[in-house]
Design an enzyme around this catalytic site. Structure first.
Site, PDB file in Angstrom:
ATOM      1  N   ARG A 205      -5.703 -34.513 -29.877  1.00  0.00           N
ATOM      2  CA  ARG A 205      -4.245 -34.347 -29.797  1.00  0.00           C
ATOM      3  C   ARG A 205      -3.798 -33.012 -30.384  1.00  0.00           C
ATOM      4  NH1 ARG A 205      -2.222 -40.576 -30.917  1.00  0.00           N
ATOM      5  NH2 ARG A 205      -1.954 -41.044 -28.718  1.00  0.00           N
TER       6      ARG A 205
ATOM      7  N   GLY B 297       1.616 -45.723 -23.819  1.00  0.00           N
ATOM      8  CA  GLY B 297       2.827 -46.474 -23.475  1.00  0.00           C
ATOM      9  C   GLY B 297       3.812 -45.684 -22.635  1.00  0.00           C
TER      10      GLY B 297
END
Ligand code: ADP
Ligand code: MG
Length: 395
Positions: A36, A375
């Protein structure tokens, strides 16, 4: 697309508040997977190159509005400095950010302490957002993975400062737009994984938008059972039979072909190397479990890929964590990657287990785009409006 990018902004001498996702795994006080962090590098570098001062805003874990020392972002500073190749300074409090020391001014990049230490963040509190806005001149959102939440640093800030998408957000939105917004047709979607109940909205949105829907994994069992087939001891949500039939009817009305496995791999236990056999989807022994799609099913899926221009994939076709029940997922994934590399297919995939399965198959590199947004990716695929993206569009 109605949002600006870094190319549209004048950044020279400006303080740029950059919302990033560096919620990385940590083991023994060290970042154990810096993926990330690596992904925010283009945005931070571009801001620096254009003469701006990046002030990173990020969350870390779930402190729920309180200062939790164990959830300090300080642990990410060495990994950030390594990835960015410059000095990064953690600013622990908002007061500190409002009155920067000489040393902080000299640092190339500032990092605000875990934004979720403040209750105003998740409450999307206007006063808190205004205070944050006072720390910068420009707002850049590079955290697509947090865009399904309307928080102060993901939503409100976009209304308070000139706002744009960062490079990662831009890449993600462009890939999703190419996959589902204005895709090249035919479009084939693969929806697999464990359960229908967790992916109802996804299935409902996709049948209205794609030309072929491949249903695999445990959720295919629910559809097979809903058609009256015996699925033995397979993972299957029998109370979802009505829902499954309804989805098939909606697909029929929308002209979306549903592809269910014609043959399946069955075994008595889900264990590595467990004895297994291929049977027709109508012939699962009552004491066995369906754990993967069979070779005929794979042939039909890869043929559907051959005929398509665009592929969207969420959910593995079988219990891929346990060989040999990864065979269908591996074969389909490698075929999709090869078509993509040959310039014949645009392929976009996302979902926690899906990304793991495609990596395991050695196919992830070959896809056009792999979303790590979890999500937010699913909500976008479900056709929902993401507050963080909508706020950028209004800016
Ligand atoms: P994602 O995280 O990509 O959205 P899901 O969480 O929905 O995917 O589903 C992944 C899980 O589904 C995996 O753990 C996999 O083992 C399981 N699964 C897939 N097919 C089967 C099956 N036939 N029987 C049992 N579990 C399955
Ligand atoms: Mg999952």
């Amino acid at each position: 697309m109605g949002w600006k990018t870094l190319d549209d902004m004048e950044l020279s001498g400006k303080r740029v508040l950059v919302r990033v996702d560096i919620n990385v795994p940590v083991e023994n006080g060290v970042v154990s997977d810096a993926t990330r962090i690596a992904r925010i590098v283009p945005t931070v570098r571009d801001i620096l190159a254009k003469g701006g001062k990046p002030i990173l805003i990020a969350h870390f874990g779930r402190p729920k509005g309180k200062v939790v020392p164990g959830l300090s972002l300080r642990v990410t500073v060495p990994a950030l400095e390594k990835a960015l190749g410059c000095k990064v300074r953690l600013i622990e409090t908002l007061e500190g950010a409002e009155n920067l020391t000489e040393e902080a001014r000299a640092a190339d990049v500032l990092l605000l302490e875990n934004i979720r230490f403040h209750p105003g963040e998740e409450a999307n509190d206007p006063e808190f957002a205004a205070r944050l806005a006072g720390l910068g001149d420009i707002y850049c959102n590079d955290a697509f993975s947090a865009a399904h939440r309307a928080h102060a640093s993901t939503e409100a800030l976009a209304h308070l400062l000139p706002a744009c998408a960062g490079r990662l957000m831009q890449a993600e939105l462009e890939a999703l737009e190419a996959a589902l917004g204005a895709p090249k047709r035919p479009v084939v979607a693969v929806v697999g994984g464990a359960k229908v109940s967790t992916k109802l909205d996804l299935l409902g949105n996709l049948v209205a938008k794609v030309d072929t829907l491949v249903i695999g994994g445990g959720m295919a069992n629910t559809f097979l059972a809903a058609m009256g087939l015996d699925v033995g001891r397979s993972l299957c949500e029998r109370d979802m039979a009505g829902t499954a039939r309804e989805i098939m009817a909606r697909a029929g009305a929308a002209g979306c072909a549903i592809l269910l496995p014609a043959d399946v791999v069955v075994a008595r236990e889900l264990a590595r190397g467990a004895p297994c056999e291929v049977v027709g989807a109508h012939a699962c022994p009552s004491d066995a479990m369906i754990l993967d799609a069979g070779p005929q099913a794979v042939a039909r899926i890869t043929a559907a890929f051959d005929a398509a221009r665009t592929l969207i994939w969420n959910g593995p076709l079988g219990a891929f964590e346990v060989a040999p029940f990864d065979a269908a997922t591996n074969a389909a994934a490698r075929h999709a990657a090869a078509l993509t590399q040959a310039g014949r297919l645009i392929s976009v995939a996302g979902g926690g287990d899906t990304v793991a399965a495609l990596n395991r198959a050695g196919a992830a590199e070959g896809f056009s785009y792999i979303s790590t947004a979890g999500g937010a990716f699913l909500e976008w695929m479900e056709g929902k409006e993401l507050p963080g993206v909508k706020a950028l569009e209004g800016a």
